[in-house]
Design a protein around this motif. Sequence first.
Motif, short mmCIF file in Angstrom:
data_model
loop_
_atom_site.label_atom_id
_atom_site.label_comp_id
_atom_site.label_asym_id
_atom_site.label_seq_id
_atom_site.Cartn_x
_atom_site.Cartn_y
_atom_site.Cartn_z
N ARG B 19 37.43 32.20 51.58
CA ARG B 19 38.42 32.48 50.54
C ARG B 19 37.91 32.14 49.16
O ARG B 19 38.15 32.86 48.20
CB ARG B 19 39.68 31.68 50.83
N ALA B 20 37.21 31.05 49.09
CA ALA B 20 36.66 30.65 47.79
C ALA B 20 35.75 31.75 47.26
O ALA B 20 35.85 32.16 46.10
CB ALA B 20 35.89 29.34 47.93
N TYR B 24 40.24 34.47 46.66
CA TYR B 24 41.65 34.32 47.03
C TYR B 24 42.25 33.13 46.29
O TYR B 24 41.54 32.17 45.97
CB TYR B 24 41.77 34.12 48.55
N PRO B 25 43.53 33.19 46.01
CA PRO B 25 44.16 32.18 45.15
C PRO B 25 44.43 30.85 45.86
O PRO B 25 44.72 29.86 45.21
CB PRO B 25 45.49 32.84 44.76
N GLU B 26 44.28 30.83 47.19
CA GLU B 26 44.71 29.63 47.89
C GLU B 26 43.74 28.46 47.75
O GLU B 26 43.89 27.45 48.44
CB GLU B 26 44.89 29.93 49.39
N GLU B 29 40.36 25.56 41.97
CA GLU B 29 39.22 25.99 41.15
C GLU B 29 38.01 25.09 41.35
O GLU B 29 36.88 25.56 41.43
CB GLU B 29 39.61 26.05 39.68
N ALA B 30 38.25 23.83 41.41
CA ALA B 30 37.15 22.87 41.55
C ALA B 30 36.41 23.16 42.87
O ALA B 30 35.17 23.20 42.92
CB ALA B 30 37.68 21.45 41.54
N THR B 31 37.19 23.38 43.92
CA THR B 31 36.58 23.67 45.21
C THR B 31 35.80 24.97 45.16
O THR B 31 34.67 25.06 45.62
CB THR B 31 37.67 23.80 46.29
#
Lengths: 340, 340
Positions: B19-20, B24-26, B29-31
């Motif tokens: 997802r990152a 995807y929005p879930e 941002e840091a991750t």
Amino acid sequence: MNLKQLSKQLSLSQTTVSRALNGYPEVREATRKRVADEAARLGYRPNAHARRLATGRSHAIGFVFPSDRSVMIDPLFSDFVAGAAEVYALQGFETLLHAGGHEDEMAVYRRFAEDGAVDGVVVQAPHVNDPRVALLNDLQIPYIVHGRLDSSENDYSWLDIDNGGAFQKATKLLTDLGHTRIALLNGPENLTYALHRRKGYEAALAERNLHAATPYMFSGVLTEENGYREAKRVLQLPNRPTALLISSMMMVSGAIRACNELGLAIGKQVSLIGHDDGLPFMNAEGLVPSLTTTTSSIRDAGSRVAELLLERIECPASPLAGELWNVDLIVRGSTGPAPR
Amino acid sequence: MNLKQLSKQLSLSQTTVSRALNGYPEVREATRKRVADEAARLGYRPNAHARRLATGRSHAIGFVFPSDRSVMIDPLFSDFVAGAAEVYALQGFETLLHAGGHEDEMAVYRRFAEDGAVDGVVVQAPHVNDPRVALLNDLQIPYIVHGRLDSSENDYSWLDIDNGGAFQKATKLLTDLGHTRIALLNGPENLTYALHRRKGYEAALAERNLHAATPYMFSGVLTEENGYREAKRVLQLPNRPTALLISSMMMVSGAIRACNELGLAIGKQVSLIGHDDGLPFMNAEGLVPSLTTTTSSIRDAGSRVAELLLERIECPASPLAGELWNVDLIVRGSTGPAPR
DNA sequence: AGAATTTCCCAAACCGCTTTGAGGACTGAA
DNA sequence: TTCAGTCCTCAAAGCGGTTTGGGAAATTCT
């Protein structure tokens, strides 16, 4: 219709159905037949993506063209690719074309290797010490070169036509006819095919203790316009050549235009020999006078290259292929004795 | 390096990493940044085959050429494909070429549909009531036609140049110059582009109460040889035309040869207008005299067709596209007043 | 007849990614 | 303190094939 459904339909396991269809020996002939019939009846086709994922083989061959337009422009390439694509299609392989984009050619090969996008690639228009083969050796992608490098290394598969021999023969025909001033309108000489042609030309001249003067030579893209401009240029030199050796039919077309414009009778006042790659939209025999050519079908070369590459993919352990095709010199009406 | 390894490396689950990377929005941002950096550092690239299997999208566009060689021979097609392929490459799409093989063109489309080999196809060289669009509509494969059909149905996306308008303009230029006998060397008129050109030509003639006599017309493959032969033929008719309208630069090349041979001064005794697709190896301006042309880059058309198809694939619900390009008439030196 | 093969078939793991459904860890409000 | 609401993350279930490692049945050998 997928494998699971098909096997349920047959009351067999997926394994057995898969094996039956792929010709594995672990399944009885009767069962195999039953499976094959049912598969045909239901129009089952294995999903290509799933198969690729499972086997790691993509059943695809890649062609990559540099973003620099000057290569792809050449109708030669498309005829070559067409010849190859036909063979791939027959063998159930896809033909992948990669033109331009943000990555450069080498980066594309890297990506191909990383995600197994293709089972092999063909390298076109090699130049002297072309870095692509080193990279491909490194990446372990099966490949074949159409043409040859000009380095001492010989660690790659290739198919080439005897460009040197062809142009030597052609030049010899002209010197035998008494020509001493022969111009060469060549392709870009950083590419080996053009380099080999020039060497053949120079070798034949050397046999007669002639040598080519720089003003008689041109090296550049094979366009009609270059053919016209350069033919006109050399034919207006103070000591003009009596014969022109020309690397492509497109250039020949331009050269004929130049001759007509200068009022020089082809085959009489000026002799012309062209290299004919057998492109279907430009026929050497149909010219008036018909054109003396060195002839080799680039489309056939494409087909043969495809075959060799597929063999290589089947047996990566097999010895490297190297195939040099003889090029016929077909004497027609555009060559005649040197005028005095 | 695959997703599992990468996620282990990051002590994250595959889901999160996937997802990152796919925006995807879930995911915080840091991750996302941490994931992206690590992926870049390790040179991770998702496996294309696995992605295709999971998403059902192939990220590939198909071109299929009939086994009949006469189509692929045309350098026009390769220039068109080159223009398109570049756009696809930029958008991360593959370009699949299917030439010949045992299946016929329609069967290939069927297979494409069944195993999702491509996300869309482009149909080239449509003819009147081309059955391909009906099939593709049926198969629900996104597609776009380069050119148009000539049926009443209008249920497809297309991009075309205004062939009719172009040839009408060109013919009008000639009638305005006083020409009354104008020959047309056209492409195969079962293809709509050629048909449209003839209609444009006839419309302009009709405006002057002229009409085209059959002997002044030719319809056939766009080769140099056909251009030469047919130009020569019409120019030797008892009541020979004073102007020639020619459908391709290859044919123009042959026609020029014919004019030279017959000793007819181009732009004076005979006017020439050619259609120029902007092929890089044949320059209309470089001819002497420079050639009056109707001009439209087929390569640009390829690029635009690619864009339209990609849009269509993004939003299958969007309305069908239809784009008609104007064609410029560029008057140069090969046209002049009709001789009397 | 019993043991040893061979033949035929199966359940399950795997290829590498996406995506669903759910859960844990925070926040802020009641 | 408790509860609802976010935010972030995860385990697991696909996608549709191939391939491994057995196991049951049929055959051959002693």
